[in-house]
Scaffold this active site. Structure first.
Site, PDB file in Angstrom:
ATOM      1  N   ARG A 297       0.826  -1.206   0.000  1.00  0.00           N
ATOM      2  CA  ARG A 297       0.000   0.000   0.000  1.00  0.00           C
ATOM      3  C   ARG A 297       0.861   1.257   0.000  1.00  0.00           C
ATOM      4  NH1 ARG A 297      -5.044  -1.711   4.076  1.00  0.00           N
ATOM      5  NH2 ARG A 297      -6.225  -2.798   2.438  1.00  0.00           N
ATOM      6  N   TYR A 436      -5.968  -1.085  -6.753  1.00  0.00           N
ATOM      7  CA  TYR A 436      -5.336  -2.271  -6.158  1.00  0.00           C
ATOM      8  C   TYR A 436      -4.707  -1.956  -4.804  1.00  0.00           C
ATOM      9  CZ  TYR A 436      -1.006  -1.054  -8.895  1.00  0.00           C
ATOM     10  OH  TYR A 436       0.074  -0.462  -9.485  1.00  0.00           O
ATOM     11  N   GLU A 437      -4.516  -3.036  -4.040  1.00  0.00           N
ATOM     12  CA  GLU A 437      -4.094  -2.968  -2.634  1.00  0.00           C
ATOM     13  C   GLU A 437      -5.087  -2.193  -1.769  1.00  0.00           C
ATOM     14  OE1 GLU A 437      -1.947  -5.022  -2.222  1.00  0.00           O
ATOM     15  OE2 GLU A 437      -1.110  -5.124  -4.227  1.00  0.00           O
ATOM     16  N   GLY A 438      -6.341  -2.177  -2.175  1.00  0.00           N
ATOM     17  CA  GLY A 438      -7.391  -1.503  -1.417  1.00  0.00           C
ATOM     18  C   GLY A 438      -7.754  -0.181  -2.040  1.00  0.00           C
ATOM     19  N   GLN A 443      -9.093   2.457   1.931  1.00  0.00           N
ATOM     20  CA  GLN A 443      -8.073   3.184   2.687  1.00  0.00           C
ATOM     21  C   GLN A 443      -8.719   4.162   3.665  1.00  0.00           C
ATOM     22  OE1 GLN A 443      -4.966   2.102   2.272  1.00  0.00           O
ATOM     23  NE2 GLN A 443      -5.796   0.797   0.662  1.00  0.00           N
TER      24      GLN A 443
END
Length: 591
Positions: A297, A436-438, A443
């Site tokens: 992230r 991506y990655e949240g 977040q």
């Protein structure tokens, strides 16, 4: 033709003056590191980015990775570039010296990663995810697994991939169905994973997958998830490559951008079952995976900075070169950079890029202290700060990248909409960073639900006090800082008001945090970006005689941000304070 140049000078400034590199160099882990060494590393990393990776960026966009006979074939030239990457020792930059790494701070590694992603975001994703896998293995795996895999991964001889998502389990990992059946001293893994970045390629002899799966009789939901290491090729007892494991790339996705980065559908156990090795304990896999995910992230936030910087550089170069029209006050035709509105766009791009870079590096430096400081309390406080800032660094910096890359296209005018200029690629590549990655929403919910509320906003309050301390220093710095000072005072007031309003209400209203979280995150990111640029302006004033062009530009950029960007925080704040009623008012069938 535009040629990317690595922003080494600004990186060095941020690392030294804002991220506290000299303090890091005093920690036992980094005692052999010094600012001069870091500058040399950044210079050489920049040369690699400019000379090797940047020329392949368009090639990767036009001729992306393909899947042929259950194997990914990467873009021509990528394999040779990756071998140069390994030969140069770049994969080992922040790695643990115990396993052959160089042992430099993660914040320095993030700076190098930024340049590689700016030069070629598709390529940069491969070592980025490998580094995250290394962190997870080093933090949670057995000594046997560490001794078998870490040295090869840290050297870059083997790469790593993260396998979370399934077709019915996107952000909701509680419903993953991949299974892991115990057998001897390993497990048989069966299942299909999607969206696996660099899940397969031919650049190295092995790919090490970290895979979430369920063991028999595991509890339902996230409490029943375990983490497994599943290599593409099994490893013999002497460390050599053994038999092919039952894990294959079924296809690669056809995407909006990052075409050179293979986003794979991975099949585990289509035949006899893929052999995997348990990381840590059963049913604790999600917690372990977050070690890798949180690293990713922050690095995706760095990717947002990277594509912003690349888009800004190209837009500025084009604006200087493109002759069209007569700017107000000029007597002759000139370059479009003379036009006030073009200047406005470039200054927005520049200031947002520098602010997001500072935020990401400061966040990474907090984790360097959290992982390696001698004093336990210092480690604890630094970890709290890093965890608080990570969702902001990821969410805000990548949202900034959407604006900056879009403005970059706008500066080009009609030529920006033409693929040949390259401006459109930056906009397409940037788009994935908020997903991506949240996603940004994830977040923001993490920031509010897990970071802000866990300690009733105490760490956030300490951060606000640091912002106020900077405004106090600015207030005695002279009239040239007046607008910056006023913007910081107002920004700190806004953040305090928002947290004070939200915290007591969020406990008794399940819908409120999610409805206002993104606006809160954007307000916080905006103020913190202004805070770090304000600190930069104070330092620039002191050092201006050392390099007048660089430091005077720093001061002007900070003032522009204070005048033109910081007011956004107030607007985001008003949106937060409006609550959630209108957001949730329509029935589902009214959409």
């Amino acid at each position: 033709m535009f040629e990317y140049s690595a922003p080494v000078k600004d990186m060095s400034f941020v690392l030294n003056e804002l991220a506290g590199l000299s303090d890091l160099c005093e920690l036992p882990r980094f005692e052999e590191t010094n600012p001069e060494l870091v500058d040399t590393v950044l210079e050489e990393a920049g040369k690699f980015a400019v000379g090797v990776l940047a020329p392949l960026n368009t090639a990767g966009d036009l001729n992306g990775a393909q899947c042929v006979d259950n194997a990914v074939v990467e873009t021509a030239g990528f394999s040779q570039a990756y071998q140069q990457f390994v030969d140069g020792g770049w994969a080992a930059l922040p790695g643990n010296p115990e396993y052959g790494g160089m042992g430099l701070p993660e914040s320095v590694g993030l700076a190098a990663m930024e340049m590689w992603a700016a030069a070629n975001m598709s390529f940069g994703l491969c070592p980025m995810l490998s580094q995250g896998a290394i962190n997870a293995i080093e933090s949670h795996a057995s000594a046997s697994i560490k001794n078998t895999y870490l040295e090869k991964m840290i050297s870059g001889e083997w790469t790593g991939a993260m396998n979370l998502t399934e077709s019915d389990a996107g952000s909701d990992l509680a419903v993953i169905r991949s299974s892991a059946l115990p057998e001897k001293d390993y497990y048989r893994i069966n299942g299909t994973k999607i969206y696996i970045t660099w899940g397969d390629h031919q650049m190295t002899e092995n790919v090490v997958h970290l895979v979430l799966a369920r063991t028999p009789n595991a509890p339902e939901g996230v409490k029943g998830i375990s983490l497994f290491l599943v290599p593409k090729f099994l490893v013999n007892s002497d460390g050599s490559i053994g038999d092919r494991n039952d894990v294959y790339a079924v296809s690669v996705e056809h995407k909006l951008g990052i075409h050179g980065s293979p986003t794979c559908v991975m099949s585990f156990g289509e035949n006899e079952g893929a052999i995997g090795y348990l990381i840590g304990e059963e049913n604790k896999g999600l917690a372990y995976m977050f070690t890798m995910m949180n690293h990713a992230r922050l690095n995706v936030g760095g990717q947002g900075v990277a594509v912003s910087d690349r888009a800004y550089q190209q837009a500025a170069a084009y604006a200087k070169d493109r002759v069209q029209g007569q700017a107000p006050g000029d007597r002759e035709k000139g370059s479009i950079i003379r036009h006030p509105d073009v200047r406005r766009m470039l200054m927005v791009m520049r200031s947002l890029t520098e602010a997001s870079r500072a935020l990401c590096y400061v966040t990474s430096s907090a984790f360097d202290h959290a992982h390696h400081a001698v004093d336990k309390q210092e480690r604890t406080l630094a970890n709290f700060r890093g965890e608080l800032l990570t969702p902001i660094a990821k969410g805000w910096s990548t949202e900034v990248a959407q604006e900056v890359s879009s403005l970059g296209l706008q500066v080009h005018g009609g030529m920006g909409f033409i693929e040949e200029t390259g401006a459109a690629q930056f906009m397409r590549d940037a788009r994935i960073t908020t997903i991506y990655e949240g996603t940004t929403g994830i977040q923001a919910n993490d920031f509010v639900g897990r970071k802000l509320m866990r300690d009733e906003g105490r760490e956030f309050g300490r951060l606000i006090e640091e912002v106020r301390a900077t405004s106090d220093l600015l207030s005695v710095g002279g009239a040239e800082f007046s607008t910056i000072t006023a913007s910081l005072i107002e920004g700190a007031k806004t953040l305090e008001e928002l947290s004070g309003w939200l915290l007591p209400r969020a406990k008794n209203n399940q819908q409120l945090p999610g409805a206002v979280a993104v606006n809160l995150l954007m307000a916080v990111g905006t103020v913190l970006g202004g805070w770090l640029l304000a600190k930069s302006s104070l330092i620039a004033k002191e050092k201006i005689q050392e390099d007048e062009p660089f430091y005077s530009a720093k001061m002007v950029t900070a003032r522009f941000y204070a005048e033109q960007i910081m007011p956004r925080a107030g607007a985001y704040g008003k949106a937060v304070l409006s609550g959630h009623d209108s957001t949730m008012a329509l029935r589902d069938d009214q959409f």
